[in-house]
Scaffold this active site. Structure first.
Site, short mmCIF file in Angstrom:
data_model
loop_
_atom_site.label_atom_id
_atom_site.label_comp_id
_atom_site.label_asym_id
_atom_site.label_seq_id
_atom_site.Cartn_x
_atom_site.Cartn_y
_atom_site.Cartn_z
N CYS A 198 -0.19 4.03 2.16
CA CYS A 198 -0.27 4.01 3.81
C CYS A 198 1.14 3.77 3.67
O CYS A 198 1.43 5.23 5.10
CB CYS A 198 -0.49 2.46 4.38
SG CYS A 198 -2.39 1.85 3.16
N ASP A 199 2.24 3.99 2.89
CA ASP A 199 3.58 3.40 3.83
C ASP A 199 4.80 4.65 2.57
O ASP A 199 5.58 4.76 3.44
CB ASP A 199 4.10 1.51 3.90
CG ASP A 199 3.49 1.36 4.58
OD1 ASP A 199 2.43 2.14 5.75
OD2 ASP A 199 3.04 -0.33 4.08
N CYS A 202 0.92 -1.31 -0.10
CA CYS A 202 0.02 -0.37 -0.12
C CYS A 202 0.94 1.02 -0.18
O CYS A 202 1.82 1.80 0.70
CB CYS A 202 -0.67 -0.21 1.44
SG CYS A 202 -2.24 1.69 1.09
#
Ligand code: NDP
Length: 320
Positions: free
Chosen positions: A145-146, A142
């Site tokens: 997200c990261d 992701c």
């Protein structure tokens, strides 16, 4: 006293325990539906496999995925949700507004007036040992997200669909350089997305290229060994982040032939609603959303499902 084999009647059964399932539980419990959540094999869902979550509103310092899911669970339980470890193994949904039957772990039988499906989706992985070894330590499925953790660094992303193209351009805004590994000599992504990739200076597309192994120092990712599948040439790339964007698989095997789904298995819900084709059965979160797939959007649709379940039950009472 009830035995495990006996049938239990509930007004709201929630299958799945990610942000969608727990948010549905919080709302359903506050509406006094006394929801029962069956968590599935991974209580807390996909977020328990990530590290920091920095984009969920309300956590100015960020929070880890596992802690956030524990908080959501505690919040659902505070209002009386019964959260249980268990996996739905069979469903028999009533097509005419009657009682829905769900079997848990092959032994327990639940009869539910409403069912909220929040079984999520599972990221597809390449299947390399090193991928799981460094998952959360440089490997991620992701970018949204990261990606933030790789500011100013060199990263690689594998995949050639719309997700990969979108995530590559997202990463390009943060990282110094993005290597994009495309296994064929062309993209699957839409022309517009490919155009965007091609016009991003710090993305280098490597066609006919496959990841052979993610390299690391035992703690974090330090590089990547890639192979050109046309020439068989093997080379090394120095990277600190490796993103996999080769698609997701919705967890919907259980509902095949029962609920309407698209050609890739995502549940189809009615417009501006989480209602499925079966009255009293609702679907929220990633199991019905292949586009956004964020914790906050999953939570939003979880809320919608609970409100719709409540309204469905109220309408039924009015009819009786
Ligand atoms: P897709 O299934 O569309 O694409 C998967 C990509 O991963 C393909 O390019 C495929 O390669 C590649 N791939 C699969 N397995 C491997 C492997 N083992 N090694 C290397 N590469 C691999 O998935 P997406 O998640 O990209 O998209 C899912 C759906 O969501 C699509 O319909 C997409 O259009 C949609 N979507 C729409 C968006 C938007 O409109 N903004 C954003 C994101 C997704 P190959 O091409 O060779 O098969």
């Amino acid at each position: 006293m009830k035995t495990e084999e006996e049938i239990e009647r509930v007004s709201c059964l929630i299958i799945g325990s990610g942000p969608a399932g727990y948010t549905a539980a919080i709302y359903a419990a506050r509406a006094d539906l006394k929801p029962v959540v069956y968590t599935g094999m991974v209580p807390g869902g996909q977020l328990t496999q990530t590290t920091e979550v920095d984009n969920f509103p309300g956590y100015p310092q960020g929070i880890t995925g596992p802690v956030m899911m524990e908080d959501l669970r505690a919040q659902a339980e505070r209002f009386g949700t019964s959260v249980r470890f268990g996996y739905a193994t069979k469903v028999d949904f009533s097509r005419d507004g009657g009682i829905h039957k769900v079997e848990i772990d092959g032994v327990k039988h639940i009869e539910a007036e409403t069912v909220i499906i929040a079984t999520g989706a599972t990221a597809k992985w390449l299947g390399l040992d090193s991928e799981q070894k460094y998952n959360g330590f440089g490997v991620s499925a992701c970018a949204v997200c990261d990606g933030f953790f790789f500011k100013g660094q060199d990263v690689a992303i594998v995949g050639a669909g719309d997700t990969a193209a979108e995530e590559a351009t997202y990463l390009a805004k943060l990282a110094r350089k993005v290597y994009m590994l495309v296994r064929r000599d062309e993209f699957r992504a839409s022309k517009a997305m490919v155009h965007r990739v091609m016009n991003t200076e710090n993305i280098e597309v490597l066609y006919n290229t496959e990841a052979e192994e993610i390299l690391g120092d035992g703690q974090v990712v330090t590089g990547l060994r890639v192979k050109n599948n046309q020439t068989e040439a093997v080379s090394h790339i120095d990277i600190t982040g490796f993103f996999v964007a080769i698609g997701h698989k919705p967890n919907t095997e259980l509902f095949q032939g029962v609920l309407d789904m698209d050609e890739t298995g995502y549940l189809i819900t009615k417009a501006d609603s989480t209602a499925t084709n079966i009255p009293g059965v609702f679907a929220c979160g990633d199991v019905q959303d292949h586009v956004f797939r964020q914790a906050i959007t999953a939570a939003g649709t979880g809320c919608m499902s609970a409100l719709e379940a409540e309204r469905y039950l109220m309408a039924k009472q009015d009819i009786v």
